[in-house]
Motif scaffolding. Structure first.
Motif, PDB file in Angstrom:
ATOM      1  N   SER A 385       6.708  -2.826   1.554  1.00  0.00           N
ATOM      2  CA  SER A 385       6.383  -1.461   1.125  1.00  0.00           C
ATOM      3  C   SER A 385       6.033  -1.373  -0.350  1.00  0.00           C
ATOM      4  CB  SER A 385       7.569  -0.526   1.418  1.00  0.00           C
ATOM      5  OG  SER A 385       7.910  -0.539   2.776  1.00  0.00           O
ATOM      6  N   LYS A 386       6.028  -2.493  -1.033  1.00  0.00           N
ATOM      7  CA  LYS A 386       5.835  -2.488  -2.478  1.00  0.00           C
ATOM      8  C   LYS A 386       4.390  -2.713  -2.876  1.00  0.00           C
ATOM      9  CE  LYS A 386       7.686  -4.701  -6.659  1.00  0.00           C
ATOM     10  NZ  LYS A 386       8.604  -5.747  -7.163  1.00  0.00           N
ATOM     11  N   HIS A 387       3.631  -3.478  -2.072  1.00  0.00           N
ATOM     12  CA  HIS A 387       2.278  -3.865  -2.457  1.00  0.00           C
ATOM     13  C   HIS A 387       1.253  -3.241  -1.520  1.00  0.00           C
ATOM     14  CE1 HIS A 387       4.848  -7.111  -4.124  1.00  0.00           C
ATOM     15  NE2 HIS A 387       4.022  -7.012  -5.159  1.00  0.00           N
ATOM     16  N   CYS A 388       0.064  -3.064  -2.057  1.00  0.00           N
ATOM     17  CA  CYS A 388      -1.053  -2.496  -1.292  1.00  0.00           C
ATOM     18  C   CYS A 388      -1.531  -3.522  -0.268  1.00  0.00           C
ATOM     19  CB  CYS A 388      -2.179  -2.118  -2.241  1.00  0.00           C
ATOM     20  SG  CYS A 388      -3.691  -1.569  -1.405  1.00  0.00           S
ATOM     21  N   PRO A 389      -1.730  -3.132   0.991  1.00  0.00           N
ATOM     22  CA  PRO A 389      -2.190  -4.117   1.987  1.00  0.00           C
ATOM     23  C   PRO A 389      -3.641  -4.546   1.780  1.00  0.00           C
ATOM     24  CG  PRO A 389      -2.078  -1.932   2.950  1.00  0.00           C
ATOM     25  CD  PRO A 389      -1.477  -1.811   1.585  1.00  0.00           C
ATOM     26  N   HIS A 397       4.721   4.878  -6.089  1.00  0.00           N
ATOM     27  CA  HIS A 397       5.287   5.738  -5.055  1.00  0.00           C
ATOM     28  C   HIS A 397       5.613   7.111  -5.629  1.00  0.00           C
ATOM     29  CE1 HIS A 397       6.055   1.662  -3.430  1.00  0.00           C
ATOM     30  NE2 HIS A 397       5.839   2.248  -2.269  1.00  0.00           N
ATOM     31  N   HIS A 398       5.258   8.127  -4.868  1.00  0.00           N
ATOM     32  CA  HIS A 398       5.574   9.494  -5.250  1.00  0.00           C
ATOM     33  C   HIS A 398       5.878  10.295  -4.006  1.00  0.00           C
ATOM     34  CE1 HIS A 398       1.223  10.025  -4.434  1.00  0.00           C
ATOM     35  NE2 HIS A 398       1.103   8.917  -5.142  1.00  0.00           N
ATOM     36  N   TRP A 408       9.401   8.387  -2.681  1.00  0.00           N
ATOM     37  CA  TRP A 408       9.277   7.192  -1.859  1.00  0.00           C
ATOM     38  C   TRP A 408       8.397   7.406  -0.633  1.00  0.00           C
ATOM     39  CZ3 TRP A 408      10.894   7.752   3.199  1.00  0.00           C
ATOM     40  CH2 TRP A 408      11.698   8.874   3.473  1.00  0.00           C
ATOM     41  N   ALA A 409       7.996   8.631  -0.320  1.00  0.00           N
ATOM     42  CA  ALA A 409       7.284   8.890   0.936  1.00  0.00           C
ATOM     43  C   ALA A 409       5.819   8.483   0.879  1.00  0.00           C
ATOM     44  CB  ALA A 409       7.396  10.377   1.302  1.00  0.00           C
ATOM     45  N   TRP A 410       5.171   8.611  -0.272  1.00  0.00           N
ATOM     46  CA  TRP A 410       3.728   8.370  -0.377  1.00  0.00           C
ATOM     47  C   TRP A 410       3.468   7.248  -1.366  1.00  0.00           C
ATOM     48  CZ3 TRP A 410       0.475  10.419   3.006  1.00  0.00           C
ATOM     49  CH2 TRP A 410      -0.895  10.278   2.795  1.00  0.00           C
ATOM     50  N   ALA A 411       2.411   6.475  -1.110  1.00  0.00           N
ATOM     51  CA  ALA A 411       2.074   5.334  -1.950  1.00  0.00           C
ATOM     52  C   ALA A 411       0.601   5.400  -2.325  1.00  0.00           C
ATOM     53  CB  ALA A 411       2.376   4.019  -1.233  1.00  0.00           C
ATOM     54  N   THR A 412       0.309   5.102  -3.598  1.00  0.00           N
ATOM     55  CA  THR A 412      -1.064   5.112  -4.106  1.00  0.00           C
ATOM     56  C   THR A 412      -1.307   3.828  -4.880  1.00  0.00           C
ATOM     57  OG1 THR A 412      -1.037   7.510  -4.290  1.00  0.00           O
ATOM     58  CG2 THR A 412      -2.742   6.354  -5.510  1.00  0.00           C
ATOM     59  N   CYS A 413      -2.429   3.193  -4.607  1.00  0.00           N
ATOM     60  CA  CYS A 413      -2.778   1.951  -5.296  1.00  0.00           C
ATOM     61  C   CYS A 413      -3.409   2.293  -6.649  1.00  0.00           C
ATOM     62  CB  CYS A 413      -3.736   1.127  -4.446  1.00  0.00           C
ATOM     63  SG  CYS A 413      -4.223  -0.442  -5.205  1.00  0.00           S
ATOM     64  N   PRO A 414      -2.864   1.772  -7.768  1.00  0.00           N
ATOM     65  CA  PRO A 414      -3.449   2.069  -9.087  1.00  0.00           C
ATOM     66  C   PRO A 414      -4.738   1.308  -9.375  1.00  0.00           C
ATOM     67  CG  PRO A 414      -1.592   0.578  -9.334  1.00  0.00           C
ATOM     68  CD  PRO A 414      -1.655   0.933  -7.869  1.00  0.00           C
ATOM     69  N   ASN A 415      -5.107   0.367  -8.513  1.00  0.00           N
ATOM     70  CA  ASN A 415      -6.342  -0.392  -8.711  1.00  0.00           C
ATOM     71  C   ASN A 415      -7.543   0.527  -8.513  1.00  0.00           C
ATOM     72  OD1 ASN A 415      -8.344  -2.279  -8.945  1.00  0.00           O
ATOM     73  ND2 ASN A 415      -7.703  -3.513  -7.196  1.00  0.00           N
ATOM     74  N   ALA A 417     -10.673  -0.164  -8.252  1.00  0.00           N
ATOM     75  CA  ALA A 417     -11.621  -0.665  -7.260  1.00  0.00           C
ATOM     76  C   ALA A 417     -11.142  -0.425  -5.831  1.00  0.00           C
ATOM     77  CB  ALA A 417     -11.869  -2.154  -7.475  1.00  0.00           C
ATOM     78  N   CYS A 418      -9.837  -0.254  -5.647  1.00  0.00           N
ATOM     79  CA  CYS A 418      -9.280  -0.036  -4.303  1.00  0.00           C
ATOM     80  C   CYS A 418      -8.969   1.439  -4.084  1.00  0.00           C
ATOM     81  CB  CYS A 418      -8.023  -0.886  -4.120  1.00  0.00           C
ATOM     82  SG  CYS A 418      -7.175  -0.641  -2.544  1.00  0.00           S
ATOM     83  N   GLY A 419      -7.987   1.969  -4.810  1.00  0.00           N
ATOM     84  CA  GLY A 419      -7.645   3.382  -4.699  1.00  0.00           C
ATOM     85  C   GLY A 419      -7.067   3.790  -3.369  1.00  0.00           C
ATOM     86  N   TYR A 420      -6.472   2.856  -2.641  1.00  0.00           N
ATOM     87  CA  TYR A 420      -5.925   3.171  -1.313  1.00  0.00           C
ATOM     88  C   TYR A 420      -4.704   4.073  -1.458  1.00  0.00           C
ATOM     89  CZ  TYR A 420      -4.255   2.377   3.457  1.00  0.00           C
ATOM     90  OH  TYR A 420      -3.842   2.536   4.740  1.00  0.00           O
ATOM     91  N   SER A 421      -4.661   5.155  -0.699  1.00  0.00           N
ATOM     92  CA  SER A 421      -3.565   6.113  -0.733  1.00  0.00           C
ATOM     93  C   SER A 421      -3.149   6.418   0.699  1.00  0.00           C
ATOM     94  CB  SER A 421      -3.985   7.402  -1.451  1.00  0.00           C
ATOM     95  OG  SER A 421      -2.912   8.322  -1.497  1.00  0.00           O
ATOM     96  N   THR A 422      -1.873   6.221   0.993  1.00  0.00           N
ATOM     97  CA  THR A 422      -1.381   6.410   2.355  1.00  0.00           C
ATOM     98  C   THR A 422       0.123   6.578   2.316  1.00  0.00           C
ATOM     99  OG1 THR A 422      -1.343   5.475   4.583  1.00  0.00           O
ATOM    100  CG2 THR A 422      -1.073   3.945   2.750  1.00  0.00           C
ATOM    101  N   GLY A 423       0.697   6.811   3.471  1.00  0.00           N
ATOM    102  CA  GLY A 423       2.140   6.892   3.566  1.00  0.00           C
ATOM    103  C   GLY A 423       2.781   5.530   3.378  1.00  0.00           C
ATOM    104  N   ARG A 424       4.007   5.541   2.917  1.00  0.00           N
ATOM    105  CA  ARG A 424       4.710   4.278   2.658  1.00  0.00           C
ATOM    106  C   ARG A 424       4.839   3.448   3.928  1.00  0.00           C
ATOM    107  NH1 ARG A 424       9.019   2.973  -1.189  1.00  0.00           N
ATOM    108  NH2 ARG A 424      10.302   1.265  -0.376  1.00  0.00           N
TER     109      ARG A 424
END
Length: 583
Positions: A385-389, A397-398, A408-415, A417-424
């Motif tokens: 749950s710590k790294h972007c897939p 996490h926010h 802890w419910a939502w996760a956003t990738c700070p990259n 070039a990726c920017g993936y945002s999804t549930g944890r």
């Protein structure tokens, strides 16, 4: 037979005749109890030999020394070692010294009120299907004594027990000798059966399903597969499935709180009774009767919790297996959360995390998946749950997509070039599946638990396990085609109003679709709902709630894709009903 090889005989009372096959059953049951006690004694001895300076927090070196002292250190869960450590620490706090062995920490084990017929041969017990109805009934023929003190062979007479088989037992299954148990004056039979199934493969999987444990949403998962390229890539369709059992978990939490309150009252009554006995006074009869009533109530609540947890575990196992079959997967990947310690999240959340029945889920899903030749592999949970897939960048996490506060419910990738945002949980099941597919060659069979496990993670392989989403390209490449006008759409505005005494304004209504209303409302129309919602019950149905009528009897799940829709079945296990029903 192991006890006989050791030369441990069984003494029969004088004047009582017991067949040698009955003695063999008693020896088998005693051997199982002694085997369990010996394992606990070895664990306790290893803990005492490597007792740490601070039992609450072991250092890395102390953990390595403890694992080396254990006979099979890698197979023993850390949760078991922590529980035994707390047991020894409690003994040390009471007696100001460490115990000598396991006999000082716990009382003598009991054999239990059961008879293991698997240790007997056919001359003592035979089990076969009923000739009149072989698909629904079976007959157990057992030689039993006709008197409490049988003196000869004639006092043992065959007794036929006819019982109904559970509906999930296949017609072609071979019945095995059962185990007899007595509960509340009723005879219960645990009947194992055997059937020919495909052998699950340890490696060589191309398509898999993975699931992540959660608190509110109990299971979140999806399908992943490896491409046929020279360097295979992990691809997913990005269509997650959910198993939501909020009502069941809330009911289990209420039962837990009720049991804790009863336990506190029992401790208080025991203190009052003990204080009277220490002063030489007779116990108050009212206190003794109240204590007996509370102990009976505590046992009843414990049985309700056991039934509810078992029903929930069976339902979750069928949910995971059904989605694996529908996806054509040959393996189910789960994370190993046996050693999860809930700390620093508050008393309520810590308790809810600790009370989750994760071990029972693995047991039931193994049993159900084995019938279809599907392997179940346990994957290390570190960093899922710590790294972007997608790019393996560490998540931020926010609380929610629109709330950037730490959570802890939502996760956003700070990259960027990726920017993936999804549930944890959505990100976690993708990492679990990718880790399992890329570490197939490291899958081992844990002979203690009988499951496939991946014990360690190779950093180089983990970096290559990025997940790519395969979605349909919806980019607009041309003008929108003209759509046909629906047949029910009015092509002209409303006619103008009349000019009489009761003149009304007209011609203002634009052309549009005529509103339609149902002409017939079914009895269950007011309780229609989607697969992920809980409707308001029209009336209470304590004998078995339907979909939308009830609260703690439901586990709402994502429908299995590719299967025909069906109405929810009524549960054969008291306490739960859901769209994907367990046997």
């Amino acid at each position: 037979m192991a006890l006989r090889r050791l030369g441990w005989p069984v003494t029969v009372p004088q004047g009582v005749y017991v067949p040698d096959r009955v003695v063999r059953i008693a020896q088998e049951q005693a051997g199982r109890v002694l085997r369990s006690a010996w394992w606990r004694a070895e664990v306790t001895a290893a803990l005492l030999a490597t007792w740490p300076a601070d039992p609450a927090r072991r250092t890395e070196g102390e953990w390595e020394a403890l694992r080396a002292a254990l006979p099979d250190g890698g197979a023993v869960a850390s949760g078991v070692l922590l529980a035994r450590t707390r047991q020894i620490a409690a003994f040390q706090a009471r007696h100001s010294r460490l115990p000598a062995d396991v006999t000082e920490c716990e009382s003598a084990p009991g054999a239990g009120g059961q008879v293991v017929l698997a240790a007997a041969d056919r001359q003592l017990a035979t089990l076969q299907r009923c000739p009149e109805d072989p698909f629904r009934y079976a007959v157990l023929t057992l030689r039993m004594p006709l008197r409490p003190d049988p003196a000869c062979r004639a006092d043992w007479h065959p007794v036929r027990i006819r019982f109904r088989l559970p509906p999930h037992v296949p017609a072609a299954a071979v019945l095995r000798p059962p185990t007899l148990r007595v509960r509340e004056g009723r005879l219960l039979l645990d009947v194992p059966y055997a059937q020919a199934v495909l052998k699950p493969e340890r490696a060589g999987h191309r398509r898999a399903v993975a699931f992540d444990w959660g608190l509110n949403t109990l299971l979140t998962g999806g399908t992943l597969y490896l491409t046929d390229e020279a360097q295979p890539r992990v691809v997913t369709d990005a269509r997650p499935v959910y198993f939501r059992a909020t009502g069941v978990l809330a009911k289990a939490d209420r039962l837990r709180i009720h049991a804790e309150r009863i336990g506190a009252r029992i401790d208080r009554l025991r203190t009052l009774i003990t204080s009277r006995q220490e002063r030489g006074m007779r116990p108050d009869p009212w206190l003794v009767a109240k204590l007996a009533a509370l102990e009976a109530e505590r046992d009843r609540v414990a049985r309700r919790r056991t039934r509810l947890n078992a029903a929930l575990a069976k339902a979750a196992a069928r949910f995971m297996t059904d989605h694996a079959i529908a996806a054509g997967a040959s393996v189910i990947y789960l994370e190993d959360l046996r050693d999860m310690q809930a700390r620093g999240k508050g008393r309520t959340l810590n308790t809810r995390l600790s009370q989750t029945v994760r071990g029972a889920f693995v047991t039931h899903v193994r049993h159900r998946a084995a019938a279809h030749g599907i392997a179940v592999v346990i994957v290390p949970p570190q960093g899922t749950s710590k790294h972007c897939p997608r790019c393996l960048t560490e998540f931020r996490h926010h609380k929610a997509p629109n709330r950037r506060a730490a959570g802890w419910a939502w996760a956003t990738c700070p990259n960027i070039a990726c920017g993936y945002s999804t549930g944890r949980d959505n990100a976690a099941w993708q990492r679990i599946g990718a880790r399992g597919l890329t570490h197939q060659h490291q899958t081992r069979l844990d002979r203690t638990a009988g499951v496939f496990v991946i014990r360690s993670v190779v950093e180089a392989l983990d970096r290559t396990g990025t997940v790519q989403h395969q979605t349909r390209d919806r980019t607009k490449s041309g003008p929108t085609n003209k759509r046909p006008v629906p047949g029910k759409r009015r092509r002209v505005p409303a006619p103008p109003g009349n000019r009489g005494p009761t003149a009304r304004r007209g011609g203002k209504r634009p052309a549009g679709r005529t509103p339609t209303h149902p002409r017939h409302r079914s009895r269950r129309w007011s309780r229609q709902q989607g697969p992920n919602a809980i409707g308001t019950p029209v009336r209470h149905q304590p004998d078995g709630a339907r979909l939308g009528a009830g609260f703690h009897r439901h586990a709402h799940t994502t429908p299995t894709r590719g299967w025909p829709s069906h109405s929810p079945e009524r549960s054969r296990t008291r306490g739960i009903a859901q769209e994907t029903q367990a046997d």
